[in-house]
Scaffold this active site. Structure first.
Site, short mmCIF file in Angstrom:
data_model
loop_
_atom_site.label_atom_id
_atom_site.label_comp_id
_atom_site.label_asym_id
_atom_site.label_seq_id
_atom_site.Cartn_x
_atom_site.Cartn_y
_atom_site.Cartn_z
N PHE A 102 7.88 2.29 -0.80
CA PHE A 102 8.86 2.53 0.26
C PHE A 102 9.43 3.94 0.26
CE2 PHE A 102 9.12 -2.13 -0.36
CZ PHE A 102 8.77 -2.53 0.91
N ASP B 228 0.84 -1.20 0.00
CA ASP B 228 0.00 0.00 0.00
C ASP B 228 0.87 1.25 0.00
OD1 ASP B 228 -2.67 -0.66 -0.02
OD2 ASP B 228 -3.10 0.16 1.95
N HIS C 117 10.17 -9.12 5.22
CA HIS C 117 9.90 -7.70 4.98
C HIS C 117 10.80 -6.83 5.87
CE1 HIS C 117 7.49 -3.98 4.78
NE2 HIS C 117 6.99 -4.48 3.65
N TYR D 247 2.01 4.81 1.57
CA TYR D 247 1.94 5.37 2.92
C TYR D 247 0.65 6.19 3.05
CZ TYR D 247 6.95 4.25 3.22
OH TYR D 247 8.17 3.62 3.24
#
Length: 220
Positions: A78, A65, A187, A67
């Protein structure tokens, strides 16, 4: 449908843009932007593609998703805008680069400089309602980004796919392993980074692979 996206991607994805699900997705996204605060800004929804034309793709990093906090999302997974505090996962990414390659941790978390070198920073879902993670999931974006991944896998060779976490690894199941380099680890989230993200050396491994193919390495 006329989608404002970089020209080579527009050509590659033109059939996708005409499919019924995509028209429904567009109507949903337009409605959300008109009624709520949605990230990233509308003109940055396809920034990952605009900074990394299809012909330039050497590396694909898959996120989930955007932010959902103020000023963070800039259309690249990211990545955050300049002068925005780096989220924890990004802090851990930079920490791993520092350990792997000895590079100093940059002040800015804006990863456009990676994208401009051929790194497609692809979130599975390209929009999100403010303060509401997952709010735009299962509306069509995942179908679209699956098509993007499959297009890269089918029509290119020797691309490095970086899959961090179970979600990215499941989404990456459509990649042809015989044609590409696939790197997997936990992750970079603080909840999982200590379980194998730290020490994965994905950044040096990516560059080693690219060099073996006669391609320019990435300045991480």
């Amino acid at each position: 449908m006329d989608v404002r996206i970089e020209a080579s991607w527009r050509e590659k994805l033109k059939e996708e843009f005409e499919r019924p699900y995509f028209n429904e997705l567009v109507e949903f996204v337009k409605s959300e932007y008109s009624r709520y605060k949605v990230y990233p800004p509308g003109q940055e929804i396809f920034s990952a593609f605009d900074h990394c034309p299809f012909t330039n793709v050497k590396v694909v990093i898959i996120g989930q998703d955007p932010y959902h906090g103020p000023g963070q999302a800039n259309g690249l997974c990211f990545s955050v805008h300049d002068n925005i505090k780096k989220p924890p996962s990004l802090v851990n990414i930079f920490q791993e680069i520092n350990q792997d390659l000895g590079k100093p941790i940059p002040e800015s978390g804006n990863l456009e400089r990676w994208a401009d070198q051929g790194v497609l920073l692809l979130n599975a879902t390209l929009t999100v309602r403010a303060a509401s993670p997952g709010s735009h999931q299962d509306k069509g974006w995942e179908t679209f980004t699956d098509a993007v991944i499959k297009k890269v896998s089918d029509e290119k060779e020797n691309v490095v796919f970086i899959l961090w976490g179970a979600y990215a690894q499941k989404k990456g199941s459509i990649i042809a392993p015989s044609k590409h380099c696939i790197l997997k680890s936990p992750h970079p989230s603080p909840y999982s980074a200590d379980r194998g993200f730290f020490g994965n050396r994905h950044f040096s491994k990516t560059n080693d692979f690219l060099k073996q193919q006669g391609l320019k390495s990435i300045e991480w």
